[in-house]
Design an enzyme around this catalytic site. Sequence first.
Site, PDB file in Angstrom:
ATOM      1  N   TRP A   1       0.826  -1.140   0.252  1.00  0.00           N
ATOM      2  CA  TRP A   1      -0.080   0.057   0.060  1.00  0.00           C
ATOM      3  C   TRP A   1       0.927   1.333  -0.123  1.00  0.00           C
ATOM      4  CZ3 TRP A   1      -4.250  -0.779  -2.198  1.00  0.00           C
ATOM      5  CH2 TRP A   1      -4.944  -2.006  -1.693  1.00  0.00           C
TER       6      TRP A   1
ATOM      7  N   ASP B   1      -2.071   6.953   5.831  1.00  0.00           N
ATOM      8  CA  ASP B   1      -2.844   6.183   5.338  1.00  0.00           C
ATOM      9  C   ASP B   1      -3.299   5.022   6.544  1.00  0.00           C
ATOM     10  OD1 ASP B   1      -4.729   4.047   4.229  1.00  0.00           O
ATOM     11  OD2 ASP B   1      -3.206   3.312   2.672  1.00  0.00           O
TER      12      ASP B   1
ATOM     13  N   LYS C   1     -12.466  -1.630   6.509  1.00  0.00           N
ATOM     14  CA  LYS C   1     -11.838  -2.570   7.205  1.00  0.00           C
ATOM     15  C   LYS C   1     -12.471  -2.552   8.712  1.00  0.00           C
ATOM     16  CE  LYS C   1      -8.854  -2.943   3.687  1.00  0.00           C
ATOM     17  NZ  LYS C   1      -8.160  -1.985   2.881  1.00  0.00           N
TER      18      LYS C   1
HETATM   19  C1  LIG Z   1      -7.507  -1.495   1.681  1.00  0.00           C
HETATM   20  C2  LIG Z   1      -6.461  -0.564   1.552  1.00  0.00           C
HETATM   21  C3  LIG Z   1      -6.369   0.507   0.759  1.00  0.00           C
HETATM   22  C4  LIG Z   1      -7.352   0.571  -0.521  1.00  0.00           C
HETATM   23  O1  LIG Z   1      -8.645   1.060  -0.075  1.00  0.00           O
HETATM   24  P1  LIG Z   1      -9.553   1.340  -1.117  1.00  0.00           P
HETATM   25  O2  LIG Z   1     -10.986   1.741  -0.278  1.00  0.00           O
HETATM   26  O3  LIG Z   1      -9.759  -0.191  -1.736  1.00  0.00           O
HETATM   27  O4  LIG Z   1      -9.117   2.193  -2.367  1.00  0.00           O
HETATM   28  C5  LIG Z   1      -5.397   1.252   0.862  1.00  0.00           C
HETATM   29  N1  LIG Z   1      -4.511   1.474   1.749  1.00  0.00           N
HETATM   30  C6  LIG Z   1      -4.346   0.254   2.959  1.00  0.00           C
HETATM   31  C7  LIG Z   1      -3.526   0.470   4.111  1.00  0.00           C
HETATM   32  C8  LIG Z   1      -5.383  -0.635   2.682  1.00  0.00           C
HETATM   33  O5  LIG Z   1      -5.453  -1.561   3.635  1.00  0.00           O
END
Ligand SMILES: *Cc1c(COP(=O)(O)O)cnc(C)c1O
Length: 361
Positions: free
Chosen positions: A103, A172, A196
């Site tokens: 990511w 993030d 999540k």
């Molecule tokens: C799942 C995830 C993403 C992507 O998220 P989307 O909502 O599918 O764009 C980005 N960063 C991390 C750390 C993730 O776990």
Amino acid sequence: MSERAINFSAGPCTLPLSVLTEAQAEFVDFGGLGMSLVEMSHRSKAYQGVQDDATRLAREVFEAPDDFDVLFLGGGATLQFAMVAMNLLGDGRKGAYVNSGAWGGKALDDATHHGDVYAAWDGAESGYSRMPADAELVLQPDTRYLHITSNETIGGIRYAEFPDVGVQLVGDMSSDYMSRPVPWERFDIIYGGAQKNLGPAGVDITFIRRSILAQTNRDLAAYLRYDIHAAKGSMYNTPPVFSIYMVGKVLAWMRDNGGLAGMEEAAAAKAGMIYEALDASDGFYRSPVEVASRSHMNVVFRLPSEELEQRFVAEAADQNMLNLKGHRDVGGIRASIYNAMPRHGVEALVEFMGDFQTAHG
Ligand SMILES: *Cc1c(COP(=O)(O)O)cnc(C)c1O
């Protein structure tokens, strides 16, 4: 109903059962108004109340200071990879990135299209098995922000302590969102997809320091501008109303279950049980990540062979423990144990791990 699965999916993933049943009861006739929430104008008083509640609860649960705005945006965390660079790098300064895995790497790749960005650290050399120490970060002059991924969902590593390097952070936090307190003063932006820890897919939640909105780039399509979303209260266009409604319910559940401290404690306890089982297995179960960076949300591990890993996943599924297969890029086993994963689910997994080792070890 069929027996509820113990769902270790990495996302979308398990949500509190009470939230699902509440939403079910309200779905067809919302608040006695004779229509569903998903049939209403987003400008209606009823929907505005839902979004206001979700906004207030997001602030409250995450203990966000008053000088941060809360935005609900489409495009998931992925759109934020681009939006961060587009909005913050208009003035010739640079974006630094910690490339800590899948990511963090994607965030950096997307940002390269929209500004002068660089990797302040690259985890490839250590096989993405840990987060860097502050002293390992190589920051260039004129760096506007340092982008981090608080928890690498695929690699199973997390920042135990957030960097403190004199550059404002952009984080993030998709896969450990609101599972622990953050040092707000070090951050300008925290974002993450809801699917999540916080609800269904379809909405990103971005916390942005209000004072930086005056300096963000204006030379962008309206939807890509943080200042417009903030000025319009996340109603510039039609927001993902159902996802925001569900997030509000999950946040209320979190508040009622100990808030941030409660989530943090429960996560440490659940993850601790699995890591203890790994460490006590005489090497039958092996963690590929360094102890200090072990994720509390995504516990990844290997067995002695891929054949045994397949068997592990299949036999666990026979016992109603689903989605334990590791990400297709890395293989192995991954148990995602987000806020809503009940403790008994983790206890069942740990017991199964012991039985499986006895049978096949
Ligand atoms: C799942 C995830 C993403 C992507 O998220 P989307 O909502 O599918 O764009 C980005 N960063 C991390 C750390 C993730 O776990």
